[in-house]
Write a protein that holds these residues in place. Sequence first.
Motif, PDB file in Angstrom:
ATOM      1  N   LEU A  90       0.835  -1.200   0.000  1.00 26.65           N
ATOM      2  CA  LEU A  90       0.000   0.000   0.000  1.00 26.65           C
ATOM      3  C   LEU A  90       0.869   1.249   0.000  1.00 26.65           C
ATOM      4  O   LEU A  90       1.752   1.399   0.846  1.00 26.65           O
ATOM      5  CB  LEU A  90      -0.924  -0.009   1.219  1.00 26.65           C
ATOM      6  CG  LEU A  90      -1.810  -1.256   1.368  1.00 26.65           C
ATOM      7  CD1 LEU A  90      -2.576  -1.211   2.671  1.00 26.65           C
ATOM      8  CD2 LEU A  90      -2.749  -1.397   0.186  1.00 26.65           C
ATOM      9  N   GLN A  91       0.605   2.136  -0.937  1.00 26.02           N
ATOM     10  CA  GLN A  91       1.408   3.351  -1.075  1.00 26.02           C
ATOM     11  C   GLN A  91       0.706   4.583  -0.523  1.00 26.02           C
ATOM     12  O   GLN A  91       1.358   5.458   0.053  1.00 26.02           O
ATOM     13  CB  GLN A  91       1.747   3.581  -2.564  1.00 26.02           C
ATOM     14  CG  GLN A  91       2.511   2.440  -3.215  1.00 26.02           C
ATOM     15  CD  GLN A  91       3.878   2.219  -2.591  1.00 26.02           C
ATOM     16  OE1 GLN A  91       4.561   3.170  -2.228  1.00 26.02           O
ATOM     17  NE2 GLN A  91       4.277   0.955  -2.468  1.00 26.02           N
ATOM     18  N   ASP A  92      -0.605   4.659  -0.694  1.00 32.20           N
ATOM     19  CA  ASP A  92      -1.330   5.859  -0.291  1.00 32.20           C
ATOM     20  C   ASP A  92      -1.680   5.829   1.195  1.00 32.20           C
ATOM     21  O   ASP A  92      -1.998   4.781   1.758  1.00 32.20           O
ATOM     22  CB  ASP A  92      -2.607   6.013  -1.112  1.00 32.20           C
ATOM     23  CG  ASP A  92      -3.264   7.362  -0.898  1.00 32.20           C
ATOM     24  OD1 ASP A  92      -2.854   8.337  -1.560  1.00 32.20           O
ATOM     25  OD2 ASP A  92      -4.171   7.444  -0.050  1.00 32.20           O
ATOM     26  N   ASN A  93      -1.648   6.998   1.817  1.00 29.03           N
ATOM     27  CA  ASN A  93      -1.927   7.110   3.255  1.00 29.03           C
ATOM     28  C   ASN A  93      -3.333   6.654   3.612  1.00 29.03           C
ATOM     29  O   ASN A  93      -3.559   6.102   4.694  1.00 29.03           O
ATOM     30  CB  ASN A  93      -1.733   8.555   3.718  1.00 29.03           C
ATOM     31  CG  ASN A  93      -0.286   8.989   3.681  1.00 29.03           C
ATOM     32  OD1 ASN A  93       0.619   8.165   3.819  1.00 29.03           O
ATOM     33  ND2 ASN A  93      -0.048  10.284   3.489  1.00 29.03           N
ATOM     34  N   PHE A 115     -15.108   9.601   6.145  1.00 30.77           N
ATOM     35  CA  PHE A 115     -15.687  10.671   5.324  1.00 30.77           C
ATOM     36  C   PHE A 115     -14.843  10.815   4.065  1.00 30.77           C
ATOM     37  O   PHE A 115     -13.619  10.907   4.126  1.00 30.77           O
ATOM     38  CB  PHE A 115     -15.704  12.005   6.067  1.00 30.77           C
ATOM     39  CG  PHE A 115     -16.117  13.160   5.181  1.00 30.77           C
ATOM     40  CD1 PHE A 115     -17.452  13.363   4.866  1.00 30.77           C
ATOM     41  CD2 PHE A 115     -15.165  14.019   4.640  1.00 30.77           C
ATOM     42  CE1 PHE A 115     -17.841  14.413   4.037  1.00 30.77           C
ATOM     43  CE2 PHE A 115     -15.535  15.072   3.813  1.00 30.77           C
ATOM     44  CZ  PHE A 115     -16.881  15.271   3.515  1.00 30.77           C
ATOM     45  N   ILE A 116     -15.518  10.815   2.922  1.00 34.02           N
ATOM     46  CA  ILE A 116     -14.839  10.971   1.633  1.00 34.02           C
ATOM     47  C   ILE A 116     -15.564  12.030   0.801  1.00 34.02           C
ATOM     48  O   ILE A 116     -16.789  12.033   0.718  1.00 34.02           O
ATOM     49  CB  ILE A 116     -14.802   9.639   0.846  1.00 34.02           C
ATOM     50  CG1 ILE A 116     -13.870   8.631   1.522  1.00 34.02           C
ATOM     51  CG2 ILE A 116     -14.368   9.869  -0.597  1.00 34.02           C
ATOM     52  CD1 ILE A 116     -13.894   7.252   0.883  1.00 34.02           C
ATOM     53  N   ARG A 117     -14.765  12.930   0.215  1.00 34.26           N
ATOM     54  CA  ARG A 117     -15.296  13.882  -0.761  1.00 34.26           C
ATOM     55  C   ARG A 117     -14.470  13.771  -2.030  1.00 34.26           C
ATOM     56  O   ARG A 117     -13.247  13.898  -1.984  1.00 34.26           O
ATOM     57  CB  ARG A 117     -15.248  15.309  -0.209  1.00 34.26           C
ATOM     58  CG  ARG A 117     -15.821  16.361  -1.172  1.00 34.26           C
ATOM     59  CD  ARG A 117     -16.054  17.686  -0.448  1.00 34.26           C
ATOM     60  NE  ARG A 117     -14.812  18.298  -0.018  1.00 34.26           N
ATOM     61  CZ  ARG A 117     -14.107  19.195  -0.738  1.00 34.26           C
ATOM     62  NH1 ARG A 117     -14.545  19.571  -1.940  1.00 34.26           N
ATOM     63  NH2 ARG A 117     -12.990  19.701  -0.273  1.00 34.26           N
ATOM     64  N   ASP A 118     -15.123  13.511  -3.138  1.00 31.88           N
ATOM     65  CA  ASP A 118     -14.403  13.368  -4.406  1.00 31.88           C
ATOM     66  C   ASP A 118     -15.402  13.420  -5.555  1.00 31.88           C
ATOM     67  O   ASP A 118     -16.573  13.748  -5.350  1.00 31.88           O
ATOM     68  CB  ASP A 118     -13.611  12.058  -4.435  1.00 31.88           C
ATOM     69  CG  ASP A 118     -12.404  12.137  -5.360  1.00 31.88           C
ATOM     70  OD1 ASP A 118     -11.426  12.811  -4.991  1.00 31.88           O
ATOM     71  OD2 ASP A 118     -12.452  11.547  -6.444  1.00 31.88           O
ATOM     72  N   ARG A 119     -14.954  13.055  -6.743  1.00 31.84           N
ATOM     73  CA  ARG A 119     -15.834  13.042  -7.914  1.00 31.84           C
ATOM     74  C   ARG A 119     -16.112  11.592  -8.325  1.00 31.84           C
ATOM     75  O   ARG A 119     -15.228  10.750  -8.264  1.00 31.84           O
ATOM     76  CB  ARG A 119     -15.212  13.818  -9.072  1.00 31.84           C
ATOM     77  CG  ARG A 119     -15.068  15.293  -8.769  1.00 31.84           C
ATOM     78  CD  ARG A 119     -14.670  16.112  -9.979  1.00 31.84           C
ATOM     79  NE  ARG A 119     -14.542  17.521  -9.624  1.00 31.84           N
ATOM     80  CZ  ARG A 119     -15.566  18.372  -9.541  1.00 31.84           C
ATOM     81  NH1 ARG A 119     -16.793  17.944  -9.816  1.00 31.84           N
ATOM     82  NH2 ARG A 119     -15.377  19.629  -9.207  1.00 31.84           N
ATOM     83  N   GLN A 215      -4.020  12.860   4.591  1.00 33.83           N
ATOM     84  CA  GLN A 215      -3.417  13.429   3.391  1.00 33.83           C
ATOM     85  C   GLN A 215      -3.316  12.316   2.347  1.00 33.83           C
ATOM     86  O   GLN A 215      -2.586  11.351   2.530  1.00 33.83           O
ATOM     87  CB  GLN A 215      -2.025  13.987   3.720  1.00 33.83           C
ATOM     88  CG  GLN A 215      -2.036  15.145   4.697  1.00 33.83           C
ATOM     89  CD  GLN A 215      -2.754  16.368   4.149  1.00 33.83           C
ATOM     90  OE1 GLN A 215      -2.619  16.687   2.965  1.00 33.83           O
ATOM     91  NE2 GLN A 215      -3.527  17.033   4.996  1.00 33.83           N
ATOM     92  N   THR A 216      -4.079  12.453   1.283  1.00 32.15           N
ATOM     93  CA  THR A 216      -4.174  11.375   0.304  1.00 32.15           C
ATOM     94  C   THR A 216      -4.180  11.911  -1.122  1.00 32.15           C
ATOM     95  O   THR A 216      -4.663  13.022  -1.380  1.00 32.15           O
ATOM     96  CB  THR A 216      -5.454  10.535   0.534  1.00 32.15           C
ATOM     97  OG1 THR A 216      -5.614   9.598  -0.527  1.00 32.15           O
ATOM     98  CG2 THR A 216      -6.682  11.413   0.620  1.00 32.15           C
ATOM     99  N   GLU A 217      -3.642  11.115  -2.019  1.00 28.51           N
ATOM    100  CA  GLU A 217      -3.662  11.441  -3.444  1.00 28.51           C
ATOM    101  C   GLU A 217      -4.902  10.898  -4.131  1.00 28.51           C
ATOM    102  O   GLU A 217      -5.155  11.186  -5.300  1.00 28.51           O
ATOM    103  CB  GLU A 217      -2.411  10.855  -4.129  1.00 28.51           C
ATOM    104  CG  GLU A 217      -1.089  11.358  -3.578  1.00 28.51           C
ATOM    105  CD  GLU A 217      -0.875  12.833  -3.849  1.00 28.51           C
ATOM    106  OE1 GLU A 217      -1.333  13.293  -4.911  1.00 28.51           O
ATOM    107  OE2 GLU A 217      -0.262  13.510  -2.999  1.00 28.51           O
ATOM    108  N   LEU A 218      -5.699  10.112  -3.403  1.00 30.36           N
ATOM    109  CA  LEU A 218      -6.837   9.433  -4.009  1.00 30.36           C
ATOM    110  C   LEU A 218      -8.109  10.264  -4.016  1.00 30.36           C
ATOM    111  O   LEU A 218      -8.993  10.047  -4.845  1.00 30.36           O
ATOM    112  CB  LEU A 218      -7.103   8.112  -3.275  1.00 30.36           C
ATOM    113  CG  LEU A 218      -5.978   7.072  -3.299  1.00 30.36           C
ATOM    114  CD1 LEU A 218      -6.385   5.845  -2.483  1.00 30.36           C
ATOM    115  CD2 LEU A 218      -5.637   6.680  -4.726  1.00 30.36           C
ATOM    116  N   TYR A 219      -8.230  11.208  -3.072  1.00 32.66           N
ATOM    117  CA  TYR A 219      -9.479  11.940  -2.913  1.00 32.66           C
ATOM    118  C   TYR A 219      -9.225  13.428  -2.704  1.00 32.66           C
ATOM    119  O   TYR A 219      -8.139  13.844  -2.295  1.00 32.66           O
ATOM    120  CB  TYR A 219     -10.262  11.396  -1.705  1.00 32.66           C
ATOM    121  CG  TYR A 219     -10.514   9.910  -1.758  1.00 32.66           C
ATOM    122  CD1 TYR A 219     -11.537   9.388  -2.540  1.00 32.66           C
ATOM    123  CD2 TYR A 219      -9.733   9.027  -1.023  1.00 32.66           C
ATOM    124  CE1 TYR A 219     -11.773   8.025  -2.598  1.00 32.66           C
ATOM    125  CE2 TYR A 219      -9.957   7.660  -1.078  1.00 32.66           C
ATOM    126  CZ  TYR A 219     -10.980   7.164  -1.867  1.00 32.66           C
ATOM    127  OH  TYR A 219     -11.212   5.822  -1.929  1.00 32.66           O
TER     128      TYR A 219
END
Length: 233
Positions: A90-93, A115-119, A215-219
């Motif tokens: 796993l690479q992402d936090n 909690f997630i906010r994204d597209r 802190q994530t690059e995914l969302y």
Amino acid sequence: MDQDEGLTAVDNIVTQFNTYEDFLDSQITTVDLYYLEDEGLARQLVELGYRGTGEVVKREDFEARKAAIEIARLAERTQKKTLTSAGKDLQDNFLKALAVREEDNRNGKVSTVIFIRDRNSHGQEISGYIDYAHRLKIEDFEVYFSGKKRLLPKPADMSFYNWDSHIAVWNSTPNYQVIADNPEGLLFKYKRDRKILNVDPKVSPGDNSTRTPIQTELYIQAVIFDHISRRKT
């Protein structure tokens, strides 16, 4: 005997027959029954090694190996239920944070709300709160930890909001009661200890609860709330 299979002669017999009596019967010939005229006596002679067409196996050896094989089978079944995050690079936090919490959410030691906010796939901005333990029970998280799919809020989650269509949905889960009519904002009541989880970033999340921004690059945004129940089960 096939050494590659790692089975002894006893193991072969034990896996082939359900009971010791079934094994004894397999060693009795029609000639034995003709002369002895007694199935019970024929079984005794096979058990003592005086009759039979194959390996001599004692009852205690058969039953001991039968029990050992059953224990091994159950252990193997349990091992197949290992954590879906185990062994993943796993690479992402965000995924690392979920992996750290997977076991405790599965066994009930911790209850995590995500909690997630994204597209979404249509480019629409969505957000929502996810009951991690509940989703772990009803979904295979292999696709998320392997990176094949992204975990996103669904209309069936604790809360879901589509910022483009303005569709808002709330759902209680087996773990949380949703309090949506609170004038100060959305609240979640943990059903086991009846403690309130407040997701408003300007106030404390509540007793035995923590709020951790990720802190994530995914969302666009990800926050994890952890609640530890103090109620004894």
